[in-house]
Design a protein around this motif. Structure first.
Motif, PDB file in Angstrom:
ATOM      1  N   VAL A  76     -14.241   3.322 -81.482  1.00  0.00           N
ATOM      2  CA  VAL A  76     -13.230   2.676 -80.652  1.00  0.00           C
ATOM      3  C   VAL A  76     -13.892   1.629 -79.764  1.00  0.00           C
ATOM      4  N   VAL A  77     -13.130   0.578 -79.476  1.00  0.00           N
ATOM      5  CA  VAL A  77     -13.607  -0.515 -78.625  1.00  0.00           C
ATOM      6  C   VAL A  77     -13.095  -0.264 -77.210  1.00  0.00           C
ATOM      7  N   THR A  78     -14.010  -0.185 -76.256  1.00  0.00           N
ATOM      8  CA  THR A  78     -13.637   0.083 -74.877  1.00  0.00           C
ATOM      9  C   THR A  78     -13.817  -1.163 -74.016  1.00  0.00           C
ATOM     10  N   ASP A  79     -13.185  -1.138 -72.869  1.00  0.00           N
ATOM     11  CA  ASP A  79     -13.332  -2.209 -71.892  1.00  0.00           C
ATOM     12  C   ASP A  79     -14.745  -2.135 -71.311  1.00  0.00           C
ATOM     13  N   PRO A  80     -15.513  -3.212 -71.356  1.00  0.00           N
ATOM     14  CA  PRO A  80     -16.888  -3.151 -70.838  1.00  0.00           C
ATOM     15  C   PRO A  80     -16.970  -2.726 -69.381  1.00  0.00           C
ATOM     16  N   ASP A  81     -15.979  -3.082 -68.579  1.00  0.00           N
ATOM     17  CA  ASP A  81     -15.995  -2.721 -67.173  1.00  0.00           C
ATOM     18  C   ASP A  81     -15.349  -1.372 -66.893  1.00  0.00           C
ATOM     19  N   TRP A  82     -14.556  -0.876 -67.848  1.00  0.00           N
ATOM     20  CA  TRP A  82     -13.853   0.392 -67.701  1.00  0.00           C
ATOM     21  C   TRP A  82     -14.036   1.188 -68.994  1.00  0.00           C
ATOM     22  N   PRO A  83     -15.227   1.796 -69.203  1.00  0.00           N
ATOM     23  CA  PRO A  83     -15.536   2.407 -70.500  1.00  0.00           C
ATOM     24  C   PRO A  83     -14.675   3.611 -70.852  1.00  0.00           C
ATOM     25  N   ASP A  84     -13.866   4.104 -69.896  1.00  0.00           N
ATOM     26  CA  ASP A  84     -12.949   5.188 -70.227  1.00  0.00           C
ATOM     27  C   ASP A  84     -11.567   4.661 -70.622  1.00  0.00           C
ATOM     28  N   GLU A  85     -11.466   3.336 -70.833  1.00  0.00           N
ATOM     29  CA  GLU A  85     -10.228   2.727 -71.300  1.00  0.00           C
ATOM     30  C   GLU A  85     -10.473   2.071 -72.656  1.00  0.00           C
ATOM     31  N   VAL A  86      -9.697   2.497 -73.647  1.00  0.00           N
ATOM     32  CA  VAL A  86      -9.819   1.976 -75.009  1.00  0.00           C
ATOM     33  C   VAL A  86      -8.786   0.875 -75.213  1.00  0.00           C
ATOM     34  N   LEU A  87      -9.204  -0.225 -75.842  1.00  0.00           N
ATOM     35  CA  LEU A  87      -8.270  -1.304 -76.137  1.00  0.00           C
ATOM     36  C   LEU A  87      -7.272  -0.863 -77.208  1.00  0.00           C
ATOM     37  N   LEU A  88      -6.018  -1.220 -77.009  1.00  0.00           N
ATOM     38  CA  LEU A  88      -4.997  -0.948 -78.015  1.00  0.00           C
ATOM     39  C   LEU A  88      -5.007  -2.049 -79.067  1.00  0.00           C
ATOM     40  N   ASP A  89      -4.761  -1.654 -80.309  1.00  0.00           N
ATOM     41  CA  ASP A  89      -4.852  -2.584 -81.439  1.00  0.00           C
ATOM     42  C   ASP A  89      -3.498  -3.255 -81.654  1.00  0.00           C
ATOM     43  N   THR A  90      -3.365  -4.465 -81.151  1.00  0.00           N
ATOM     44  CA  THR A  90      -2.106  -5.212 -81.250  1.00  0.00           C
ATOM     45  C   THR A  90      -2.087  -6.180 -82.432  1.00  0.00           C
ATOM     46  N   SER A  91      -2.978  -5.998 -83.387  1.00  0.00           N
ATOM     47  CA  SER A  91      -3.228  -7.023 -84.408  1.00  0.00           C
ATOM     48  C   SER A  91      -2.173  -7.124 -85.491  1.00  0.00           C
ATOM     49  N   SER A  92      -1.261  -6.176 -85.580  1.00  0.00           N
ATOM     50  CA  SER A  92      -0.214  -6.257 -86.605  1.00  0.00           C
ATOM     51  C   SER A  92       1.109  -5.812 -86.007  1.00  0.00           C
ATOM     52  N   GLU A  93       2.193  -6.261 -86.636  1.00  0.00           N
ATOM     53  CA  GLU A  93       3.520  -5.876 -86.147  1.00  0.00           C
ATOM     54  C   GLU A  93       3.711  -4.376 -86.214  1.00  0.00           C
ATOM     55  N   ALA A  94       3.209  -3.739 -87.264  1.00  0.00           N
ATOM     56  CA  ALA A  94       3.368  -2.295 -87.401  1.00  0.00           C
ATOM     57  C   ALA A  94       2.669  -1.555 -86.273  1.00  0.00           C
ATOM     58  N   ARG A  95       1.440  -1.996 -85.949  1.00  0.00           N
ATOM     59  CA  ARG A  95       0.725  -1.336 -84.853  1.00  0.00           C
ATOM     60  C   ARG A  95       1.389  -1.611 -83.510  1.00  0.00           C
ATOM     61  N   ARG A  96       1.871  -2.831 -83.329  1.00  0.00           N
ATOM     62  CA  ARG A  96       2.558  -3.150 -82.077  1.00  0.00           C
ATOM     63  C   ARG A  96       3.793  -2.276 -81.891  1.00  0.00           C
ATOM     64  N   GLU A  97       4.499  -2.001 -82.973  1.00  0.00           N
ATOM     65  CA  GLU A  97       5.674  -1.145 -82.865  1.00  0.00           C
ATOM     66  C   GLU A  97       5.284   0.289 -82.511  1.00  0.00           C
ATOM     67  N   ARG A  98       4.157   0.750 -83.031  1.00  0.00           N
ATOM     68  CA  ARG A  98       3.699   2.106 -82.691  1.00  0.00           C
ATOM     69  C   ARG A  98       3.228   2.168 -81.236  1.00  0.00           C
ATOM     70  N   ILE A  99       2.629   1.098 -80.761  1.00  0.00           N
ATOM     71  CA  ILE A  99       2.254   1.030 -79.343  1.00  0.00           C
ATOM     72  C   ILE A  99       3.512   0.994 -78.480  1.00  0.00           C
ATOM     73  N   ALA A 100       4.470   0.181 -78.887  1.00  0.00           N
ATOM     74  CA  ALA A 100       5.717   0.078 -78.123  1.00  0.00           C
ATOM     75  C   ALA A 100       6.452   1.413 -78.083  1.00  0.00           C
ATOM     76  N   ALA A 101       6.304   2.221 -79.122  1.00  0.00           N
ATOM     77  CA  ALA A 101       6.967   3.526 -79.136  1.00  0.00           C
ATOM     78  C   ALA A 101       6.467   4.418 -78.007  1.00  0.00           C
ATOM     79  N   VAL A 102       5.248   4.182 -77.541  1.00  0.00           N
ATOM     80  CA  VAL A 102       4.713   4.910 -76.386  1.00  0.00           C
ATOM     81  C   VAL A 102       5.106   4.214 -75.087  1.00  0.00           C
TER      82      VAL A 102
END
Length: 288
Positions: free
Chosen positions: A118-144
């Motif tokens: 997983v890719v984390t924020d360099p300044d906040w290593p306990d925060e993982v970046l969400l994968d917004t790279s596709s419409e399908a993933r964005r919809e799964r993120i939006a579901a949360v």
């Protein structure tokens, strides 16, 4: 790219405990407008949204909720806290990275990975970046995220603040600005549908794109007076820029910053840790 100060200045403390407060907020906004979707389409289900009081005094309370001192009109709190009754209340949502301790809430395929890790924020290593790279993933993120936004409205907030819009700049090229704008548009539409205004958080250089492409109504920014970035936001949002300055990074006195016409009228001086009132180190000052 994000502004040079965005990565040096973010400080977020999130409540794990919901605080008790009165629920209804009414009549505290000084302006109301009907907000169309970014595409320009109107919707019968979309409510008029109340904008933050123009130039209203601000308090920023992510470190813990407390009754503001003095004539504060706008209060920002974490989504786990209750809004401040009788004041314009903004609900903080970490929308493009995981919250510390909340990673288990996210489906595996919504977390950005590189070489299987997983890719984390360099300044906040306990925060993982969400994968917004596709419409399908964005919809799964939006579901949360959409239920979180809707809960802000149900709890009585007037607006939502969406943080980490610039996560694409920390993705090593895996994400693009347009990916995040597309997700932001989905969240802003959800906010508007519930009668919430939507606030852009930081990302000064993306302001115009975020306003036009995602439909944001105002901005919540950190240290724009210290770094003299406020005009960048004000060119897009006018006098609805909510600015937080910090005691450990003042290039001049806070009084001088308040007197500067380039500073937003809605500006608060806070301690870096955003301690609640009564805690050691707590500072919350507004301009006269």
């Amino acid at each position: 790219m994000s502004s040079r100060s965005d990565r040096r200045r973010r400080r977020r403390h999130h409540l794990a405990l919901a605080l008790t407060a009165a629920i209804a907020l009414a009549g505290c906004a000084d302006a109301v407008r009907s907000t169309p979707s970014p595409s320009g389409r109107s919707s019968d289900s979309m409510s008029a949204v109340a904008l933050p009081p123009a130039g209203g005094r601000l308090d920023y309370q992510l470190g813990g909720a407390y009754p503001p001192a003095g004539p504060v009109q706008t209060v920002v709190r974490d989504r786990a806290a209750r809004p401040d009754p009788g004041r314009y209340s903004v609900c903080y949502v970490n929308a493009f990275q995981t919250q510390p301790g909340d990673r288990e809430l996210w489906p595996d395929d919504t977390l950005l990975r590189r070489d299987g890790r997983v890719v984390t924020d360099p300044d906040w290593p306990d925060e993982v970046l969400l994968d917004t790279s596709s419409e399908a993933r964005r919809e799964r993120i939006a579901a949360v995220l959409v239920p979180w936004v809707e809960r802000c409205a149900d709890d009585g907030y007037d607006a939502v603040e969406l943080d980490n819009l610039d996560s694409y700049t920390r993705s090593g090229g895996a994400l693009e600005r347009q990916d995040n704008v597309a997700l932001a548009r989905r969240l802003v539409d959800a906010a508007h549908a519930k009668g919430l205004a939507a606030g852009q958080k930081n990302a000064a250089e993306d302001s115009e794109v975020l306003r036009e492409g995602a439909g944001f109504d105002f901005a919540v920014v950190e240290e724009c007076a210290a770094y003299r970035e406020c005009p960048t936001y004000e060119q897009v949002y006018g006098d609805r820029v909510l600015d937080i300055e910090y005691t450990d990074n003042l290039p001049r006195t806070f009084a001088a910053m308040c007197a500067d016409e380039a500073s937003p009228r809605s500006m608060v001086l806070r301690d870096r840790d955003l301690e609640p009132a009564g805690s050691p180190g707590h500072v919350a000052r507004v301009c006269p």
